[in-house]
Design a protein around this motif. Structure first.
Motif, mmCIF file in Angstrom:
data_model
loop_
_atom_site.group_PDB
_atom_site.id
_atom_site.type_symbol
_atom_site.label_atom_id
_atom_site.label_comp_id
_atom_site.label_asym_id
_atom_site.label_seq_id
_atom_site.Cartn_x
_atom_site.Cartn_y
_atom_site.Cartn_z
ATOM 1 N N LYS A 1 36.604 75.940 31.635
ATOM 2 C CA LYS A 1 35.172 76.372 31.912
ATOM 3 C C LYS A 1 34.706 76.486 33.127
ATOM 4 N N VAL A 2 35.210 75.590 34.239
ATOM 5 C CA VAL A 2 35.025 75.638 35.479
ATOM 6 C C VAL A 2 35.569 77.150 36.136
ATOM 7 N N GLY A 3 36.727 77.187 35.741
ATOM 8 C CA GLY A 3 37.609 78.335 36.345
ATOM 9 C C GLY A 3 36.829 79.769 35.941
ATOM 10 N N LEU A 4 36.334 79.618 34.403
ATOM 11 C CA LEU A 4 35.720 80.902 34.162
ATOM 12 C C LEU A 4 34.265 81.051 34.743
ATOM 13 N N ALA A 5 33.613 79.893 35.016
ATOM 14 C CA ALA A 5 32.259 79.845 35.585
ATOM 15 C C ALA A 5 32.452 80.314 36.977
ATOM 16 N N VAL A 6 33.259 80.026 37.722
ATOM 17 C CA VAL A 6 33.744 80.660 38.995
ATOM 18 C C VAL A 6 33.829 82.061 39.170
ATOM 19 N N VAL A 7 34.734 82.478 38.158
ATOM 20 C CA VAL A 7 34.943 83.856 38.148
ATOM 21 C C VAL A 7 33.700 84.886 37.783
ATOM 22 N N LEU A 8 33.048 84.139 36.627
ATOM 23 C CA LEU A 8 31.813 85.069 36.124
ATOM 24 C C LEU A 8 30.649 84.963 37.535
ATOM 25 N N ARG A 9 30.778 83.969 38.163
ATOM 26 C CA ARG A 9 29.637 83.987 39.030
ATOM 27 C C ARG A 9 29.961 84.766 40.317
ATOM 28 N N SER A 10 31.221 84.978 40.448
ATOM 29 C CA SER A 10 31.336 85.722 41.849
ATOM 30 C C SER A 10 31.176 87.134 41.164
ATOM 31 N N PHE A 11 31.825 87.548 40.135
ATOM 32 C CA PHE A 11 31.668 88.938 39.689
ATOM 33 C C PHE A 11 30.161 89.317 39.592
ATOM 34 N N SER A 12 29.322 88.554 38.866
ATOM 35 C CA SER A 12 28.090 88.901 38.584
ATOM 36 C C SER A 12 27.167 88.932 39.754
ATOM 37 N N VAL A 13 27.415 88.026 40.984
ATOM 38 C CA VAL A 13 26.726 88.290 42.044
ATOM 39 C C VAL A 13 26.965 89.506 42.963
ATOM 40 N N ILE A 14 28.410 89.634 43.017
ATOM 41 C CA ILE A 14 28.877 90.761 43.739
ATOM 42 C C ILE A 14 28.892 92.382 43.255
ATOM 43 N N LEU A 15 28.918 92.209 41.829
ATOM 44 C CA LEU A 15 28.722 93.411 41.404
ATOM 45 C C LEU A 15 27.745 94.327 41.688
ATOM 46 N N PRO A 16 26.546 93.888 42.065
ATOM 47 C CA PRO A 16 25.418 94.708 42.514
ATOM 48 C C PRO A 16 25.618 95.418 43.889
ATOM 49 N N ASP A 17 26.415 94.639 44.662
ATOM 50 C CA ASP A 17 26.772 95.536 45.952
ATOM 51 C C ASP A 17 27.619 96.639 45.699
ATOM 52 N N VAL A 18 28.292 96.989 44.647
ATOM 53 C CA VAL A 18 28.999 98.061 44.425
ATOM 54 C C VAL A 18 27.873 99.302 44.141
ATOM 55 N N PHE A 19 26.920 99.131 43.414
ATOM 56 C CA PHE A 19 25.908 100.119 43.189
ATOM 57 C C PHE A 19 24.898 100.207 44.382
ATOM 58 N N LEU A 20 24.795 99.271 45.233
ATOM 59 C CA LEU A 20 24.116 99.188 46.392
ATOM 60 C C LEU A 20 24.676 100.122 47.511
ATOM 61 N N VAL A 21 25.880 99.910 47.422
ATOM 62 C CA VAL A 21 26.452 100.762 48.213
ATOM 63 C C VAL A 21 26.718 102.475 48.016
#
Length: 312
Positions: free
Chosen positions: A145-165
């Protein structure tokens, strides 16, 4: 004042210059890059292999270390091969989609590593301050669960960067003075308002990396307080030895990044190539040094490495 017209064609291809001002030294600069990458790939791959195959290492601390090694492999592979292509073959061309992909994986991996280091600090806190509940609090289900939380957090907060650029028009220069695509370094070349990019990037740091660093600091304050109250000198030395390797890894992760941010914000007279070299240290040093630090400082890993290599 008239609003600039940005209806012209936007660049879909960029050229990475490498380290500006040091182009004639690129061949020599490539040597530490190549050696660091080779050590990072071999060291982290060996670490992952040993932790997966050795049942004696199937413990929370080593599972978190395995996650860190995978993140290091992704981070170094996302940046160094392109830098070497620039140094060796002058192959600096990169598409906008390729640039955005690089931005995503660099920043997502950075956020993920910060979360993994926090998980490792919690692991050490429970092992030293609450050992009787260690197996209960850090069961295999909890680790997943910790591993999944780490991956989901990083993907969810950085994904908007893709659209912002991707939303930005690039109608000025398409030559980027860098070895890889970094969010703000690319956004600064846009011919549009980038305040949303600036504030979002800052909010990501303030909501992820900063709280992680503060919680790690609190954890180790409590850990060190508990360690120095242990009755046995041997127990103190063992606990400090385990924590020492982790503190070394934490230092290699946070200190270059902090120093880079300080020079970018306040070092206006610092040469551009110094900024670029510092940014590259952030992606080169941790992946290379993490397996070395854990391999030297952790007896169980050291013995497994020796056993694995001698049996070949």
């Amino acid at each position: 004042m008239a609003t600039p017209n940005h209806t012209g064609a936007s660049h879909s291809l960029f050229i990475l210059r490498g380290i500006p001002g040091l182009e004639d030294q690129h061949i020599w600069i490539s040597l530490p890059f190549f050696i660091s990458y080779l050590v990072a790939v071999l060291g982290n791959s060996l670490l992952v292999f040993i932790i997966i195959t050795e049942r004696s290492l199937h413990e929370p601390m080593y599972f978190f270390l395995c996650m860190l090694a995978v993140a290091d492999l992704i981070l170094s592979t996302t940046t160094v091969p392109k830098a070497l292509a620039i140094f060796w073959f002058h192959a600096g061309e990169i598409s906008l989609d390729g640039c955005v992909t690089q931005i995503f994986f660099i920043h997502a991996t950075f956020i993920a590593e910060s979360g993994i280091l926090l998980a490792m600090a919690f692991d050490r806190y429970v092992a030293i301050c609450d050992p009787l509940r260690y197996t209960t609090l850090l069961s295999h289900a909890v680790i997943i669960k910790v591993g999944l939380a780490v991956v989901l957090r990083s993907f969810s907060v950085i994904l908007p960067d893709v659209f912002l650029v991707k939303r930005l028009p690039f109608c000025h220069s398409n030559v980027l003075p860098h070895t890889y695509c970094e969010h703000m370094a690319v956004a600064k070349f846009a011919c549009a308002d980038i305040r949303v990019n600036v504030w979002y990037g800052l909010s990501v740091l303030l909501s992820t990396v900063m709280p992680d660093a503060l919680l790690i600091l609190v954890s180790y304050t409590l850990i060190l307080n508990a360690v120095f109250h242990l009755p046995s000198r041997g127990a103190r030395q063992k606990a400090l030895g385990t924590c020492g390797s982790h503190l070394g890894v934490i230092s290699m992760f946070y200190l270059p990044g902090i120093f880079t941010v300080i020079t970018q914000r306040f070092g206006h007279h610092v040469p551009l190539h110094t900024h670029i070299l510092l940014a590259n240290i952030c992606t080169l040093a941790p992946p290379m040094l993490n397996p070395i630090i854990y391999g030297v400082k952790t007896r169980q890993i050291r013995e497994c490495v020796v056993s694995t290599l001698s049996s070949q």
